[in-house]
Design an enzyme around this catalytic site. Structure first.
Site, PDB file in Angstrom:
ATOM      1  N   GLU A  49       2.235   1.779 -12.006  1.00  0.00           N
ATOM      2  CA  GLU A  49       2.577   0.598 -12.800  1.00  0.00           C
ATOM      3  C   GLU A  49       3.916   0.840 -13.483  1.00  0.00           C
ATOM      4  O   GLU A  49       4.009   1.650 -14.407  1.00  0.00           O
ATOM      5  CB  GLU A  49       1.465   0.326 -13.813  1.00  0.00           C
ATOM      6  CG  GLU A  49       1.704  -0.846 -14.717  1.00  0.00           C
ATOM      7  CD  GLU A  49       2.092  -2.120 -13.977  1.00  0.00           C
ATOM      8  OE1 GLU A  49       3.200  -2.634 -14.256  1.00  0.00           O
ATOM      9  OE2 GLU A  49       1.318  -2.589 -13.136  1.00  0.00           O
ATOM     10  N   SER A  50       4.953   0.157 -13.019  1.00  0.00           N
ATOM     11  CA  SER A  50       6.313   0.405 -13.511  1.00  0.00           C
ATOM     12  C   SER A  50       6.436   0.172 -15.020  1.00  0.00           C
ATOM     13  O   SER A  50       7.135   0.925 -15.710  1.00  0.00           O
ATOM     14  CB  SER A  50       7.333  -0.447 -12.765  1.00  0.00           C
ATOM     15  OG  SER A  50       7.039  -1.829 -12.910  1.00  0.00           O
ATOM     16  N   CYS A  80       7.322   2.243  -4.450  1.00  0.00           N
ATOM     17  CA  CYS A  80       6.679   1.119  -5.131  1.00  0.00           C
ATOM     18  C   CYS A  80       7.160   0.979  -6.573  1.00  0.00           C
ATOM     19  O   CYS A  80       8.271   0.523  -6.806  1.00  0.00           O
ATOM     20  CB  CYS A  80       5.162   1.226  -5.017  1.00  0.00           C
ATOM     21  SG  CYS A  80       4.313  -0.344  -5.298  1.00  0.00           S
ATOM     22  N   ILE A 134       0.793  -2.045  -1.571  1.00  0.00           N
ATOM     23  CA  ILE A 134      -0.238  -2.337  -2.567  1.00  0.00           C
ATOM     24  C   ILE A 134       0.451  -2.962  -3.780  1.00  0.00           C
ATOM     25  O   ILE A 134       1.226  -2.294  -4.463  1.00  0.00           O
ATOM     26  CB  ILE A 134      -1.002  -1.063  -2.993  1.00  0.00           C
ATOM     27  CG1 ILE A 134      -1.622  -0.372  -1.779  1.00  0.00           C
ATOM     28  CG2 ILE A 134      -2.062  -1.406  -4.047  1.00  0.00           C
ATOM     29  CD1 ILE A 134      -2.182   1.004  -2.070  1.00  0.00           C
ATOM     30  N   ARG A 135       0.200  -4.243  -3.999  1.00  0.00           N
ATOM     31  CA  ARG A 135       0.874  -4.969  -5.094  1.00  0.00           C
ATOM     32  C   ARG A 135       2.357  -4.646  -5.086  1.00  0.00           C
ATOM     33  O   ARG A 135       2.964  -4.378  -6.119  1.00  0.00           O
ATOM     34  CB  ARG A 135       0.259  -4.618  -6.451  1.00  0.00           C
ATOM     35  CG  ARG A 135      -1.136  -5.140  -6.641  1.00  0.00           C
ATOM     36  CD  ARG A 135      -1.708  -4.776  -7.999  1.00  0.00           C
ATOM     37  NE  ARG A 135      -0.842  -5.256  -9.064  1.00  0.00           N
ATOM     38  CZ  ARG A 135      -0.696  -4.641 -10.225  1.00  0.00           C
ATOM     39  NH1 ARG A 135      -1.350  -3.532 -10.486  1.00  0.00           N
ATOM     40  NH2 ARG A 135       0.106  -5.124 -11.145  1.00  0.00           N
ATOM     41  N   HIS A 170       4.026   2.793   0.300  1.00  0.00           N
ATOM     42  CA  HIS A 170       3.520   4.096  -0.150  1.00  0.00           C
ATOM     43  C   HIS A 170       3.456   5.096   1.005  1.00  0.00           C
ATOM     44  O   HIS A 170       2.385   5.291   1.602  1.00  0.00           O
ATOM     45  CB  HIS A 170       2.111   3.938  -0.741  1.00  0.00           C
ATOM     46  CG  HIS A 170       2.077   3.195  -2.031  1.00  0.00           C
ATOM     47  ND1 HIS A 170       2.194   3.817  -3.241  1.00  0.00           N
ATOM     48  CD2 HIS A 170       1.941   1.875  -2.291  1.00  0.00           C
ATOM     49  CE1 HIS A 170       2.124   2.918  -4.207  1.00  0.00           C
ATOM     50  NE2 HIS A 170       1.978   1.735  -3.655  1.00  0.00           N
ATOM     51  N   GLU A 172       3.280   8.139   0.874  1.00  0.00           N
ATOM     52  CA  GLU A 172       2.399   9.251   0.489  1.00  0.00           C
ATOM     53  C   GLU A 172       0.939   8.989   0.835  1.00  0.00           C
ATOM     54  O   GLU A 172       0.114   9.895   0.776  1.00  0.00           O
ATOM     55  CB  GLU A 172       2.551   9.558  -1.007  1.00  0.00           C
ATOM     56  CG  GLU A 172       1.921   8.562  -1.950  1.00  0.00           C
ATOM     57  CD  GLU A 172       2.715   7.298  -2.218  1.00  0.00           C
ATOM     58  OE1 GLU A 172       2.298   6.529  -3.112  1.00  0.00           O
ATOM     59  OE2 GLU A 172       3.747   7.052  -1.549  1.00  0.00           O
TER      60      GLU A 172
END
Length: 187
Positions: A49-50, A80, A134-135, A170, A172
């Site tokens: 979450e940035s 992300c 993802i989002r 992502h 990873e």
């Protein structure tokens, strides 16, 4: 031996550490200001979450040091939320974070959790790779000097600017080590 600092305040940092371990690269977790004094040759800004990451970076007095390291040319892999942290502009949001890549990013560009998806696409210099979104954000616009590394449906999802690489997806989470290997090769 190369050592990578992985921002470990929130988000998918452990998954990045596992990728580095598979490549034989040691890593340290960057959790507080004191960790920034340890030696490392590159930094990973993970998904998550940035807004939370940006807030914690400032509260823990880590923000300015990391920004200076990036501006001084430390290699960075951002995924992300990490991509959002690097953006000079964030659409429909006044606050920005490191602002070290001259681009505009759209947060949650593919919608909320239900808008998550998986696809395999080309990443310039790497080949076809699996991409888990993802989002996810995407890069709405770039300025001169930015190399576009990947696009999905006409939207920019991977960029390179100097020693900074940022991806909306992502890498990873998919077990394909090539993006992390390319990052390690930059160090």
């Amino acid at each position: 031996m190369k050592q990578v600092g992985v921002l470990a305040l929130q988000g998918a940092f452990i998954e990045h550490e596992k990728m580095l371990e598979q490549l034989g690269v040691s890593c340290i977790e960057l959790r507080n200001k004191e960790d920034l004094e340890k030696p490392y040759d590159g930094i990973i800004l993970p998904g998550g979450e940035s807004t939370v990451q940006g807030k914690l970076l400032k509260e823990l007095d880590m923000f300015d040091t990391i920004k200076k390291q990036i501006e001084a040319g430390m290699p960075v892999l951002a995924t992300c939320a990490g991509l959002i942290l690097l953006a000079k502009d964030i659409k429909d949001q006044e606050e920005t974070y490191f602002g070290t890549i001259p681009m505009c990013v759209k947060r949650n560009a593919y919608g909320r959790q239900l808008g998550s998806f998986f696809i395999t696409k080309e990443v310039d210099g790497v080949g076809e790779v699996p991409m888990t979104f993802i989002r996810a954000p995407y890069v709405e616009s770039v300025e001169d000097g930015i190399k576009v590394l990947a696009e999905v449906d006409g939207n920019i999802v991977g960029v390179e600017y100097g020693k900074q690489m940022g991806f909306a997806f992502h890498p990873e989470l998919d077990g394909d080590l090539r993006i992390h290997q390319r990052f390690v090769d930059e160090i």
